[in-house]
Motif scaffolding. Sequence first.
Motif, PDB file in Angstrom:
ATOM      1  N   ALA A 191       0.834  -1.201   0.000  1.00  0.00           N
ATOM      2  CA  ALA A 191       0.000   0.000   0.000  1.00  0.00           C
ATOM      3  C   ALA A 191       0.865   1.245   0.000  1.00  0.00           C
ATOM      4  O   ALA A 191       1.982   1.240   0.499  1.00  0.00           O
ATOM      5  N   GLN A 192       0.321   2.294  -0.574  1.00  0.00           N
ATOM      6  CA  GLN A 192       0.901   3.618  -0.411  1.00  0.00           C
ATOM      7  C   GLN A 192       0.266   4.182   0.851  1.00  0.00           C
ATOM      8  O   GLN A 192      -0.937   4.027   1.062  1.00  0.00           O
ATOM      9  N   VAL A 193       1.047   4.854   1.667  1.00  0.00           N
ATOM     10  CA  VAL A 193       0.548   5.296   2.963  1.00  0.00           C
ATOM     11  C   VAL A 193       0.677   6.808   3.087  1.00  0.00           C
ATOM     12  O   VAL A 193       1.743   7.377   2.832  1.00  0.00           O
ATOM     13  N   ALA A 194      -0.411   7.416   3.486  1.00  0.00           N
ATOM     14  CA  ALA A 194      -0.417   8.836   3.834  1.00  0.00           C
ATOM     15  C   ALA A 194      -0.726   8.933   5.320  1.00  0.00           C
ATOM     16  O   ALA A 194      -1.350   8.043   5.892  1.00  0.00           O
ATOM     17  N   VAL A 195      -0.295  10.004   5.922  1.00  0.00           N
ATOM     18  CA  VAL A 195      -0.530  10.229   7.332  1.00  0.00           C
ATOM     19  C   VAL A 195      -1.318  11.534   7.476  1.00  0.00           C
ATOM     20  O   VAL A 195      -1.109  12.470   6.712  1.00  0.00           O
ATOM     21  N   LEU A 196      -2.225  11.565   8.424  1.00  0.00           N
ATOM     22  CA  LEU A 196      -2.905  12.807   8.780  1.00  0.00           C
ATOM     23  C   LEU A 196      -2.317  13.255  10.103  1.00  0.00           C
ATOM     24  O   LEU A 196      -2.552  12.636  11.144  1.00  0.00           O
ATOM     25  N   SER A 197      -1.523  14.286  10.056  1.00  0.00           N
ATOM     26  CA  SER A 197      -0.843  14.825  11.225  1.00  0.00           C
ATOM     27  C   SER A 197      -1.638  16.001  11.786  1.00  0.00           C
ATOM     28  O   SER A 197      -2.123  16.843  11.025  1.00  0.00           O
ATOM     29  N   GLY A 232      -0.940  18.201   8.719  1.00  0.00           N
ATOM     30  CA  GLY A 232      -2.015  17.843   7.801  1.00  0.00           C
ATOM     31  C   GLY A 232      -1.699  16.538   7.088  1.00  0.00           C
ATOM     32  O   GLY A 232      -0.980  15.695   7.605  1.00  0.00           O
ATOM     33  N   PHE A 233      -2.255  16.346   5.882  1.00  0.00           N
ATOM     34  CA  PHE A 233      -1.993  15.134   5.098  1.00  0.00           C
ATOM     35  C   PHE A 233      -0.588  15.191   4.525  1.00  0.00           C
ATOM     36  O   PHE A 233      -0.174  16.208   3.964  1.00  0.00           O
ATOM     37  N   ARG A 234       0.115  14.080   4.642  1.00  0.00           N
ATOM     38  CA  ARG A 234       1.447  13.945   4.049  1.00  0.00           C
ATOM     39  C   ARG A 234       1.628  12.526   3.544  1.00  0.00           C
ATOM     40  O   ARG A 234       1.096  11.582   4.128  1.00  0.00           O
ATOM     41  N   ASP A 235       2.405  12.385   2.503  1.00  0.00           N
ATOM     42  CA  ASP A 235       2.886  11.076   2.108  1.00  0.00           C
ATOM     43  C   ASP A 235       3.717  10.589   3.289  1.00  0.00           C
ATOM     44  O   ASP A 235       4.558  11.323   3.812  1.00  0.00           O
ATOM     45  N   ALA A 236       3.470   9.378   3.765  1.00  0.00           N
ATOM     46  CA  ALA A 236       4.167   8.881   4.949  1.00  0.00           C
ATOM     47  C   ALA A 236       5.668   8.772   4.729  1.00  0.00           C
ATOM     48  O   ALA A 236       6.426   8.695   5.691  1.00  0.00           O
ATOM     49  N   ALA A 237       6.126   8.790   3.480  1.00  0.00           N
ATOM     50  CA  ALA A 237       7.560   8.742   3.198  1.00  0.00           C
ATOM     51  C   ALA A 237       8.221  10.113   3.334  1.00  0.00           C
ATOM     52  O   ALA A 237       9.435  10.213   3.314  1.00  0.00           O
ATOM     53  N   THR A 238       7.427  11.162   3.494  1.00  0.00           N
ATOM     54  CA  THR A 238       7.962  12.516   3.612  1.00  0.00           C
ATOM     55  C   THR A 238       8.441  12.757   5.040  1.00  0.00           C
ATOM     56  O   THR A 238       7.650  12.643   5.980  1.00  0.00           O
ATOM     57  N   PRO A 239       9.713  13.089   5.207  1.00  0.00           N
ATOM     58  CA  PRO A 239      10.194  13.375   6.569  1.00  0.00           C
ATOM     59  C   PRO A 239       9.488  14.605   7.143  1.00  0.00           C
ATOM     60  O   PRO A 239       9.205  15.568   6.422  1.00  0.00           O
ATOM     61  N   GLU A 256      -0.152  16.723  -1.840  1.00  0.00           N
ATOM     62  CA  GLU A 256       0.475  15.510  -1.318  1.00  0.00           C
ATOM     63  C   GLU A 256      -0.160  14.256  -1.921  1.00  0.00           C
ATOM     64  O   GLU A 256       0.535  13.355  -2.383  1.00  0.00           O
ATOM     65  N   ILE A 257      -1.487  14.206  -1.909  1.00  0.00           N
ATOM     66  CA  ILE A 257      -2.178  13.023  -2.435  1.00  0.00           C
ATOM     67  C   ILE A 257      -2.020  12.942  -3.950  1.00  0.00           C
ATOM     68  O   ILE A 257      -1.833  11.861  -4.505  1.00  0.00           O
ATOM     69  N   ALA A 258      -2.059  14.081  -4.627  1.00  0.00           N
ATOM     70  CA  ALA A 258      -1.876  14.071  -6.084  1.00  0.00           C
ATOM     71  C   ALA A 258      -0.519  13.486  -6.454  1.00  0.00           C
ATOM     72  O   ALA A 258      -0.423  12.685  -7.392  1.00  0.00           O
TER      73      ALA A 258
END
Length: 157
Positions: free
Chosen positions: A21-27, A31-38, A82-84
């Motif tokens: 899966a591709q994973v995003a995080v809601l911080s 806010g929303f980020r690609d989970a791979a983004t530091p 981020e999601i795009a």
Amino acid sequence: MRYDGPLWRTLRAADPEGRLAQVAVLSAHFGFRDAATPIADYDARLTEDLAARMIAGGVTTRWPRPPSPRQSDTYGMQAGAEIASMTRYGAAPFEAIALVGGRLYLDVMQALLPGFAGMGCVQPNARINFINGPIGRMRQDLRRWLCEAEPAGGEQP
């Protein structure tokens, strides 16, 4: 790697190579980020007020917000951007989505889904799974979703 709670440990154990899966995080701060983004360390909890502001801002509001209202609104990142980028700007829209977390997090994620769909990042007939409840059940449901979501042809859900 910033997050290390029980659900994150389940994700890493079930998908150690990050292929299912591709994973995003809601911080609550970013806010929303690609989970791979530091991201930097922060100390913030998602509150009712903050969730309402995130929902009202939709997919185009930048998070974190500028520290002062006098600063320009070029601070932070937009959830939509981020999601795009995770869907190659709509070229590979999500077909299956698991929204995982507490009630406030699910409220924000669910509220932003139509915006992501409107951008072409989520297929109109995408399968949406809501994973919420006691932590043990959420861990089981997340693992099950990941194992069932193993895509044919190498595409990630």
